[in-house]
Design a protein around this motif. Structure first.
Motif, short mmCIF file in Angstrom:
data_model
loop_
_atom_site.label_atom_id
_atom_site.label_comp_id
_atom_site.label_asym_id
_atom_site.label_seq_id
_atom_site.Cartn_x
_atom_site.Cartn_y
_atom_site.Cartn_z
N GLU A 173 -5.27 10.11 2.88
CA GLU A 173 -6.45 9.31 3.20
C GLU A 173 -6.99 8.52 2.01
OE1 GLU A 173 -8.00 13.46 2.08
OE2 GLU A 173 -6.30 12.59 3.17
N VAL A 174 -6.38 8.67 0.84
CA VAL A 174 -6.85 7.94 -0.34
C VAL A 174 -6.65 6.44 -0.13
CG1 VAL A 174 -6.41 7.53 -2.80
CG2 VAL A 174 -6.43 9.86 -1.91
N ARG A 175 -7.71 5.68 -0.40
CA ARG A 175 -7.64 4.22 -0.26
C ARG A 175 -6.74 3.64 -1.35
NH1 ARG A 175 -13.73 2.51 -0.72
NH2 ARG A 175 -12.91 0.41 -0.27
N LEU A 176 -5.88 2.71 -0.94
CA LEU A 176 -4.97 2.04 -1.87
C LEU A 176 -5.47 0.62 -2.04
CD1 LEU A 176 -2.24 3.16 -3.11
CD2 LEU A 176 -1.12 1.56 -1.57
N LEU A 177 -5.80 0.24 -3.29
CA LEU A 177 -6.43 -1.04 -3.57
C LEU A 177 -5.60 -1.81 -4.59
CD1 LEU A 177 -10.05 0.41 -3.86
CD2 LEU A 177 -9.11 -0.84 -1.92
N PRO A 178 -4.61 -2.58 -4.14
CA PRO A 178 -3.76 -3.33 -5.06
C PRO A 178 -4.40 -4.64 -5.50
CG PRO A 178 -3.01 -3.67 -2.82
CD PRO A 178 -4.16 -2.71 -2.74
N THR A 179 -3.93 -5.16 -6.61
CA THR A 179 -4.37 -6.48 -7.10
C THR A 179 -3.58 -7.59 -6.42
OG1 THR A 179 -4.99 -5.55 -9.23
CG2 THR A 179 -4.61 -7.93 -9.16
N HIS A 180 -2.28 -7.43 -6.29
CA HIS A 180 -1.41 -8.45 -5.71
C HIS A 180 -1.10 -8.13 -4.24
CE1 HIS A 180 -0.99 -9.79 -9.77
NE2 HIS A 180 -0.15 -8.84 -10.14
N GLY A 181 -0.56 -9.15 -3.55
CA GLY A 181 -0.03 -8.90 -2.22
C GLY A 181 -0.78 -9.55 -1.10
N PHE A 182 -1.62 -10.52 -1.39
CA PHE A 182 -2.41 -11.21 -0.36
C PHE A 182 -2.06 -12.70 -0.36
CE2 PHE A 182 -4.59 -7.69 -2.40
CZ PHE A 182 -4.78 -6.84 -1.32
N GLY A 183 -0.77 -12.96 -0.61
CA GLY A 183 -0.29 -14.32 -0.75
C GLY A 183 0.21 -14.61 -2.15
N SER A 184 0.18 -13.60 -3.02
CA SER A 184 0.59 -13.77 -4.42
C SER A 184 2.11 -13.85 -4.54
CB SER A 184 0.08 -12.60 -5.26
OG SER A 184 0.65 -12.61 -6.54
N PHE A 185 2.58 -14.72 -5.43
CA PHE A 185 4.00 -14.77 -5.75
C PHE A 185 4.42 -13.60 -6.64
CE2 PHE A 185 3.47 -19.13 -4.34
CZ PHE A 185 4.69 -19.42 -3.74
N CYS A 186 3.45 -12.77 -7.06
CA CYS A 186 3.78 -11.56 -7.81
C CYS A 186 4.25 -10.44 -6.90
CB CYS A 186 2.55 -11.08 -8.60
SG CYS A 186 2.44 -11.79 -10.26
N ALA A 187 4.03 -10.59 -5.60
CA ALA A 187 4.42 -9.55 -4.65
C ALA A 187 5.81 -9.82 -4.09
CB ALA A 187 3.41 -9.48 -3.50
N SER A 188 6.54 -8.74 -3.81
CA SER A 188 7.88 -8.88 -3.23
C SER A 188 7.82 -9.15 -1.74
CB SER A 188 8.69 -7.61 -3.50
OG SER A 188 8.08 -6.49 -2.86
N ASP A 213 18.78 3.24 -3.80
CA ASP A 213 19.80 2.19 -3.83
C ASP A 213 19.57 1.16 -2.73
OD1 ASP A 213 21.17 3.25 -6.02
OD2 ASP A 213 22.35 4.60 -4.76
N ALA A 214 19.23 1.61 -1.54
CA ALA A 214 18.96 0.68 -0.44
C ALA A 214 17.71 -0.15 -0.73
CB ALA A 214 18.79 1.43 0.87
N PHE A 215 16.69 0.50 -1.27
CA PHE A 215 15.46 -0.21 -1.60
C PHE A 215 15.71 -1.28 -2.65
CE2 PHE A 215 12.05 -0.47 -4.78
CZ PHE A 215 11.07 -1.10 -4.01
N VAL A 216 16.41 -0.93 -3.72
CA VAL A 216 16.66 -1.88 -4.81
C VAL A 216 17.49 -3.05 -4.31
CG1 VAL A 216 17.83 -2.21 -7.01
CG2 VAL A 216 16.34 -0.23 -6.66
N ALA A 217 18.52 -2.80 -3.53
CA ALA A 217 19.36 -3.88 -3.01
C ALA A 217 18.55 -4.83 -2.15
CB ALA A 217 20.52 -3.30 -2.20
N GLU A 218 17.69 -4.28 -1.29
CA GLU A 218 16.86 -5.12 -0.43
C GLU A 218 15.83 -5.89 -1.24
OE1 GLU A 218 13.42 -3.75 2.37
OE2 GLU A 218 15.29 -3.63 3.54
N LEU A 219 15.23 -5.25 -2.22
CA LEU A 219 14.22 -5.89 -3.06
C LEU A 219 14.81 -7.05 -3.84
CD1 LEU A 219 11.37 -5.96 -4.32
CD2 LEU A 219 12.16 -4.25 -5.97
N LEU A 220 15.93 -6.83 -4.49
CA LEU A 220 16.54 -7.88 -5.31
C LEU A 220 17.03 -9.04 -4.46
CD1 LEU A 220 18.49 -5.80 -8.00
CD2 LEU A 220 16.14 -6.64 -8.04
N ALA A 221 17.53 -8.75 -3.27
CA ALA A 221 18.03 -9.82 -2.39
C ALA A 221 16.90 -10.70 -1.87
CB ALA A 221 18.80 -9.21 -1.22
N GLY A 222 15.69 -10.16 -1.82
CA GLY A 222 14.58 -10.91 -1.25
C GLY A 222 13.72 -11.65 -2.25
N LEU A 223 14.04 -11.57 -3.52
CA LEU A 223 13.22 -12.23 -4.53
C LEU A 223 13.29 -13.75 -4.40
CD1 LEU A 223 13.98 -9.99 -7.63
CD2 LEU A 223 11.91 -10.00 -6.23
#
Length: 331
Positions: A173-188, A213-223
């Motif tokens: 239930e802990v609130r997660l409050l990120p800086t990026h990810g609302f249209g930022s090019f810093c987000a994946s 391994d699956a996460f990294v492959a997907e992340l790098l392919a989507g940059l």
């Protein structure tokens, strides 16, 4: 009881936060135009005692140094960040008392940068919110390719580990409050909400549902492409940004505009594209003030090239000026 005020910056796709107790507060990842943070604190009737950076930002000029100077707050910067200004270095596990029964605890979360640090806000000894900067975002993580190309895969794997560290350390239930990810090019990737919880990310974030391994492959392919001006933001923030200057610019004359165009200066028309198409100064370019002005103009404009803004109103000009100082386009 604590409160969290969210300051939204949709052009850059970022959020900043002010977490307050009854008397004092901490500002997390503040924008360069610090008057907004000061106004939020004034509305709450609290003193800003701490300013906390999750990392040296690559997408905007931080207001942290100036906010700390103006308010007398302690400036918390991750210990691994190579910065050249006075600050309080924070390492994994360090804590500061924001107010009575309100403690901020540093949690090392490398991945977006090698030194990235999240901050867990604890009330009465219990975690209530986590400021995750560019680590665990809403349905995504921060990009791992903005520091050094040779570190990209290493940082991508670190993002996976950091996401799991956050998810394992915090209740659902802990609130997660990120800086990026609302249209930022810093987000994946981009989430569709303004806020989330650790439990929601456990269920749907690829960093927590896929093996490394699956996460990294997907992340790098989507940059995607990196905005050109990002190359300048990190060095500016590491050196210590100059104080913001939002005094109105000098009015331009027709002769002055002609001279600036002849000298190679950019003249940017901020009006809607339809108005620009109907008639404009020859040689000017159109970047609408109501769009992603700061991102697109900073991406296109050669760094430190002088720029003149043509606006339809004083209000439009003031809005554009505020957006542009956030990415280092000052006067």
């Amino acid at each position: 009881m604590f409160t969290v005020d969210t300051l939204q910056f949709p052009v850059l796709g970022n959020h900043s936060y002010l977490a307050s107790g009854p008397r004092t507060a901490v500002a997390v990842d503040p924008p360069r135009d610090i008057d907004q943070v000061i106004a939020a604190a004034a509305r709450r009737g609290v003193r800003i005692a701490y300013v906390a950076e999750t990392h040296v930002h690559n997408d905007y000029v931080s207001g942290g140094l100036e906010l700390a100077r103006v308010t007398g707050a302690r400036y918390l910067v991750p210990a691994g960040a190579a910065v050249s200004f006075p600050h309080t270095p924070v390492a994994d596990g360090d804590t500061v008392a924001v107010d009575e029964d309100l403690v901020l605890r540093a949690l090392a979360t490398p991945g977006h940068t090698p030194h990235h640090t999240a901050y867990v806000l604890q009330e009465g000894g219990r975690a209530a919110a986590a400021f995750t900067g560019g680590s665990l975002l809403i349905g995504a993580v921060g990009r791992p390719d903005l520091v050094e190309p040779r570190l990209t895969e290493h940082l991508a794997r670190a993002q996976h580990a950091s996401a799991h560290r956050l998810a394992d350390a915090l209740d659902g239930e802990v609130r997660l409050l990120p800086t990026h990810g609302f249209g930022s090019f810093c987000a994946s990737g981009q989430g569709t909400a303004d806020e989330t919880t650790v439990g929601a990310e456990r269920a749907g974030n690829a960093a927590l549902t896929k093996d490394v391994d699956a996460f990294v492959a997907e992340l790098l392919a989507g940059l995607d492409d990196v905005p050109a001006y990002y190359a300048h933001m990190g060095p500016v923030n590491a050196a210590g940004p100059a104080p913001v200057d939002l005094t109105p610019p000098e009015p331009a004359t027709a002769a002055g505009i002609a001279a600036r165009l002849a000298a190679g200066e950019w003249v940017v028309d901020l009006r809607h594209r339809a108005a620009f198409a109907a008639g404009h100064v020859p040689g000017s370019v159109n970047v609408e003030a109501d769009g992603k002005l700061a991102t697109y103009l900073a991406w296109l404009l050669p760094w430190r090239r002088p720029v003149t803004l043509l606006a339809a109103s004083a209000g439009q000009l003031a809005h554009a000026q505020r957006e542009l100082v956030r990415v280092g386009i000052d006067r």
